[in-house]
Design a protein around this motif. Structure first.
Motif, short mmCIF file in Angstrom:
data_model
loop_
_atom_site.label_atom_id
_atom_site.label_comp_id
_atom_site.label_asym_id
_atom_site.label_seq_id
_atom_site.Cartn_x
_atom_site.Cartn_y
_atom_site.Cartn_z
N ASN A 214 6.23 4.19 17.34
CA ASN A 214 5.21 3.20 17.64
C ASN A 214 4.93 2.16 16.58
OD1 ASN A 214 4.44 4.21 20.27
ND2 ASN A 214 3.74 6.00 19.16
N ILE A 215 5.30 2.46 15.34
CA ILE A 215 5.03 1.50 14.27
C ILE A 215 6.26 1.38 13.39
CG2 ILE A 215 3.46 0.86 12.40
CD1 ILE A 215 1.42 2.83 13.53
N GLN A 216 6.55 0.15 12.97
CA GLN A 216 7.68 -0.04 12.05
C GLN A 216 7.22 0.22 10.63
OE1 GLN A 216 9.04 -4.02 12.64
NE2 GLN A 216 10.78 -3.37 13.88
N PHE A 217 7.92 1.08 9.93
CA PHE A 217 7.64 1.28 8.50
C PHE A 217 8.83 1.95 7.85
CE2 PHE A 217 6.70 5.89 8.33
CZ PHE A 217 6.73 6.15 9.68
N LEU B 60 4.91 8.54 15.14
CA LEU B 60 4.73 7.36 14.28
C LEU B 60 5.94 6.44 14.33
CD1 LEU B 60 3.11 9.00 11.13
CD2 LEU B 60 2.00 7.52 12.80
N ILE B 61 7.12 7.06 14.23
CA ILE B 61 8.36 6.28 14.18
C ILE B 61 8.51 5.43 15.44
CG2 ILE B 61 10.87 6.42 14.04
CD1 ILE B 61 10.51 9.10 12.65
N SER C 220 0.60 9.01 -0.52
CA SER C 220 -0.35 10.06 -0.91
C SER C 220 -1.20 10.49 0.28
CB SER C 220 -1.23 9.58 -2.07
OG SER C 220 -2.12 8.59 -1.62
N LEU C 221 -1.52 9.55 1.16
CA LEU C 221 -2.28 9.92 2.36
C LEU C 221 -1.47 10.84 3.26
CD1 LEU C 221 -4.77 9.46 4.25
CD2 LEU C 221 -3.45 7.66 5.33
N LEU C 222 -0.22 10.47 3.49
CA LEU C 222 0.65 11.30 4.35
C LEU C 222 0.81 12.69 3.75
CD1 LEU C 222 3.41 8.74 5.36
CD2 LEU C 222 1.77 9.83 6.89
N ASN D 48 0.83 -1.21 0.00
CA ASN D 48 0.00 0.00 0.00
C ASN D 48 0.86 1.25 0.00
OD1 ASN D 48 1.07 -0.09 2.54
ND2 ASN D 48 -0.77 0.74 3.50
N VAL E 193 -2.46 14.67 4.21
CA VAL E 193 -2.59 15.10 5.59
C VAL E 193 -1.64 16.27 5.88
CG1 VAL E 193 -2.03 14.39 7.93
CG2 VAL E 193 -3.48 12.96 6.54
N GLU F 264 -0.39 4.44 -1.76
CA GLU F 264 -1.54 4.96 -1.02
C GLU F 264 -1.08 5.68 0.24
OE1 GLU F 264 -5.17 1.83 -1.88
OE2 GLU F 264 -4.33 2.00 0.12
N ARG F 265 -0.15 5.04 0.92
CA ARG F 265 0.32 5.59 2.19
C ARG F 265 1.00 6.94 1.97
NH1 ARG F 265 5.07 2.35 4.37
NH2 ARG F 265 3.48 0.76 4.65
#
Lengths: 264, 265
Positions: B104-107, B101-102, B23-25, B17, B28, B20-21
């Motif tokens: 709390n979630i791995q990406f 974000l960094i 473009s969403l970021l 995704n 926002v 999508e991610r």
């Protein structure tokens, strides 16, 4: 119960910690003169050993409790498992699956609405918009935030935030939950019931949970194994009923020391 | 070779995704800046417009200039510089702002940078089309040399992206960079032929356009869109080389040190 612990052993290892230590180097606040001076000489620094040689293997679906006094390195351990901070040289963290860390006042942009935060978080966890659209109502239901979908998260109470975070983590199907004193007295009975359900199904659904908490009753009830940390070192690791007495002993010792100090 | 590239691209962007991610970021990021304001997204246009008016009056009535169609000349330079300045400036604090974000979630955190650049591009595209429309009203024909635009604009994007990664990495260890960069941006504004004629950077002090790659980009943008000339090749090549080097340094530094972000910031 015996079945469960046997079955766990046949499962794959999803978190492997090898020789994990963590030293924080902190520079102290200083005056302008010292700061300019330190450009040439270097900062005054203080070292803090937050973790020392932690070794551990966690298998899929395990529910691990981590207990220890304040400053014993519990949160640091979670952040290292998360990959948010690196361990000292020589340490190695291997994880499999999508990880989410849940802590109080976490994970949200306060200036975005609940809806936007759900999309951002779930998208970062790897869900497509299609998936999120499908799960959106469930998330809102679970978090009980029907009236606040378009409200900015900065107006949310602690309880509302943690409900939202937990709901996202559950429905976005994160594989590993790292809970950092997450249920420190928040959530009403109804929500607690739901989270208990999640905990009970975790094993069946292969969801691995590491739970840092001071609430011994939760730890005792749900954890398969409990890790006791004291001053960054592993004091004990094992079944809750074996390990909790050790923790209480550690707790008692330090409290006694404190008492002695104050009396003298 | 081509097949491998295609497979790589699919793995990186299509089979997950990620697009999508990003473009969403970006969405926002873009909308958040104007969220609480009553005029909302209009500010994306009003801010450069206001600067434009100030400089236009100052450099038409107080200091004179002999640049033909000065308004278009100025506006093109101004919005391009602002894209670079704001993009790089935002890069400095991006890790701190997105720490929630960094932590709390791995990406893949590069997505944060791509999204920030994309958000800046929305505003730039908005302004650039305004520039285009006005320039047509002025009677500028549609030149064939407009085909150069993508090459020049991509150069700007690569430069800004590389710069923001480099600055974000420096900021982990040296918080002073925030203030330092403010000064660089101020100096850069005056070292770029935005309000004065390009002959100053090209002939009088030619070293300026080699210190500051945005100068060449701005000059070539105008040549192709305003005058119908081919871009100055030596500037185009130099600026691309500059951008690629900055990008390489930026992404290398970022890859090496970004893992310290949560601990240090």
């Amino acid at each position: 119960m015996k079945n469960k612990s046997q079955e766990i052993l046949s499962r794959e290892v999803v978190i492997k910690l090898e020789n994990i230590s963590k030293t924080f180097v902190m520079s102290e606040k200083s005056s302008i003169r010292e700061r300019v001076f330190s450009l040439f000489v270097g900062h005054k620094k203080r070292k803090l050993h937050a973790l020392k040689n932690v070794e551990m293997e966690i298998r899929k679906g395990e529910f691990i409790g981590v207990i220890g006094r304040n400053g014993s390195g519990k949160s640091t351990l979670l952040k290292i498992v998360m990959g948010a901070i690196p361990p000292d040289k020589g340490g190695k963290v291997t994880t499999h699956g999508r990880i989410i860390r849940l802590s109080l006042g976490m994970g949200f942009d306060p200036n975005l609405s609940a809806r936007e935060n759900i999309y951002v978080n779930a998208s970062i966890l790897g869900l497509t918009f299609k998936d999120i659209n499908e799960k959106f109502d469930e998330i809102i239901d679970f978090a009980e935030l029907h009236d606040f979908i378009e409200t900015k998260v900065k107006f949310f109470s602690r309880g509302m935030r943690s409900r939202l975070g937990f709901a996202i983590a559950v429905h976005a199907e994160a594989d590993i939950f790292l809970m950092d004193e997450f249920f420190g007295g928040v959530g009403d009975a109804n929500f607690k019931k739901k989270s208990v359900k999640v905990f009970q199904q975790a094993f069946v659904e292969g969801r691995t949970i590491i739970h840092v908490s001071h609430q011994l009753n939760t730890i005792e009830k749900y954890c398969d194994r409990v890790l006791v940390l004291h001053k960054g070192e592993v004091v004990a690791l094992g079944k809750p009923d074996e390990v909790i007495p050790i923790y209480e002993e550690v707790l008692g010792k330090t409290q006694n020391k404190k008492l002695k100090k104050t009396t003298t | 070779m081509l097949n491998r590239l295609r497979r790589e691209y699919r793995e990186q962007f299509v089979d997950n995704n990620r697009l999508e991610r990003i473009s969403l970021l970006a969405k926002v990021d873009f909308s958040k800046r104007y969220y609480d304001n009553n005029l909302g997204i209009l500010w994306a246009l009003l801010n450069p417009l206001f600067r434009f008016v100030v400089y236009y009056f100052a450099f038409t009535y107080i200091f004179e200039n002999r640049i033909p169609s000065f308004a278009l000349y100025l506006f093109c330079g101004l919005i391009t510089w602002m894209f670079f300045a704001q993009g790089s400036k935002k890069g400095i604090t991006i890790l701190k702002r997105k720490k929630y974000l960094i932590e709390n979630i791995q990406f893949n955190q590069i997505d944060l940078f791509i999204a920030a650049i994309l958000a800046g591009l929305y505003g730039y595209a908005f302004n650039f089309s305004a520039y285009f429309v006005v320039s047509m009203l002025y009677g500028t024909p549609i030149y064939l040399t407009l085909l150069w635009l993508p090459v020049i604009l991509l150069n700007l994007v690569v430069l800004t992206m590389g710069m923001s990664m480099l600055l974000a990495t420096i900021n982990i260890y040296l918080r002073d960079i925030n203030h330092l960069w403010d000064m660089v941006v101020l100096a850069g504004f005056w070292l770029t032929p935005i309000i004065y004629d390009k002959s100053i950077t090209m002939e009088v002090v030619p070293i300026l356009q080699y210190i500051n790659p945005v100068a060449g980009i701005v000059i070539n943008l105008r040549e192709t869109s305003l005058y119908g000339n081919a871009p100055y090749m030596h500037l185009l090549i130099y600026d691309w080389a500059f951008a690629i080097i900055i990008y390489a340094i930026g992404s290398m530094a970022y890859r090496k040190y970004a893992h310290m972000a949560v601990e240090k910031l």
